[in-house]
Design an enzyme around this catalytic site. Structure first.
Site, PDB file in Angstrom:
ATOM      1  N   HIS A 127     -11.641  25.155  -6.025  1.00  0.00           N
ATOM      2  CA  HIS A 127     -12.180  24.323  -5.696  1.00  0.00           C
ATOM      3  C   HIS A 127     -12.193  23.077  -6.332  1.00  0.00           C
ATOM      4  CE1 HIS A 127     -14.742  27.583  -2.991  1.00  0.00           C
ATOM      5  NE2 HIS A 127     -13.589  27.068  -2.421  1.00  0.00           N
ATOM      6  N   CYS A 138      -6.776   3.325  -5.191  1.00  0.00           N
ATOM      7  CA  CYS A 138      -5.594   3.282  -5.785  1.00  0.00           C
ATOM      8  C   CYS A 138      -4.878   4.810  -6.154  1.00  0.00           C
ATOM      9  CB  CYS A 138      -5.228   2.359  -6.625  1.00  0.00           C
ATOM     10  SG  CYS A 138      -6.128   3.041  -8.321  1.00  0.00           S
TER      11      CYS A 138
HETATM   12 ZN   LIG Z   1      -8.328   2.281  -8.109  1.00  0.00          ZN
END
Ligand SMILES: [Zn+2]
Length: 260
Positions: A127, A138
């Protein structure tokens, strides 16, 4: 000696024999192993800070995406408990047995890193983990340490230092797929072992709950230490209903005395 004590001793002796005979042992742990360390099972009714239905809603990918502050408000007390938690006797026993080569792999459904804190290696985290955070924009992955303390202490929501977007703890939320790499590793470990110890898991969440079947189908042995019944109790060689932090140190003593 009471009948109960006699029975417990017999079961520990059988578990010891299985552990000594096994070529490769895999341990599968769930929330129950960490409750003696003070970490609530947020997936179980009545044990967490929120009800199960509230937790399922707030600890979901949807809430995280659309209302990250709601998610982080829910997550803060849990994160506090996790960073302050110490491994208990069950974690340290497993680490010792692993160092003595009685355990090969630890598969865990927990995100609390207590197996690693206790010294276990080769831990597969089904998990996810609180050790790292990932940027939602990003995708850069960062160590959670510098972000966790300001978050837990002052409620500062972690943001990416590169692009400014919210950082998501690398834990698997409701509505999220299991990490593929962990899943393949866990399945391979289950297929290649001849003894599995289930500790503190009620085996209710698929596909992890199906892992022991890979081992049982090949004639392996099963030991279950869990305070509530599981669907595999009927297929287990031994079932302990006690707390793993009580049973495992007794088992360790037996195994190491015999081995030396
Ligand atoms: Zn970032």
């Amino acid at each position: 000696m009471s009948q109960f004590a006699n029975q417990a001793i017999r079961k520990i002796d059988t578990a010891k024999q299985l552990l000594l005979q096994a070529k490769r042992t895999v341990v599968l742990t769930g929330a129950g192993i960490s409750t003696p360390s003070g970490i609530p099972d947020f997936r179980s009714e009545g044990t967490g800070l929120w009800s199960k239905s509230e937790a399922m809603e707030v600890a979901s990918l949807t809430t995280f995406r659309y209302e990250p502050s709601v998610f982080f408000k829910w997550f803060r007390p849990l994160a506090r408990q996790i960073i302050n938690a110490k491994p208990n006797a069950a974690h340290t026993t497993l680490a010792t047995l692993q160092k003595e080569n009685f355990i090969d792999t630890v598969i865990t459904q927990n995100i609390d890193v207590l197996h690693q804190k206790a010294g276990s290696e080769n831990v597969i985290e089904m998990h996810g983990t609180l050790r790292t955070l990932s940027c939602t924009q990003c995708f850069r992955q960062v160590d959670s340490k510098p972000f966790l303390e300001p978050f837990v202490k002052d409620g500062i929501i972690p943001h990416c230092t590169a692009c400014g977007a919210v950082l998501k703890p690398d834990v698997i939320l409701f509505g999220e797929q299991l990490p593929q790499k962990a899943w393949f590793e866990a399945r391979a470990a289950a297929r290649n072992c001849d003894l599995m110890l289930i500790i503190g898991s009620s085996l209710e969440v698929l596909p992890v709950a199906g892992l022991p079947m890979h081992m049982l189908d090949r004639g392996g042995h099963l030991i279950i230490i869990n305070q509530t019944p599981t669907y595999l109790d009927i297929r287990a060689d031994i079932v302990f209903r006690e707390d793993a932090a009580d049973i495992l140190p007794l088992l360790e003593k037996q195994v190491l005395t015999h081995a030396r």
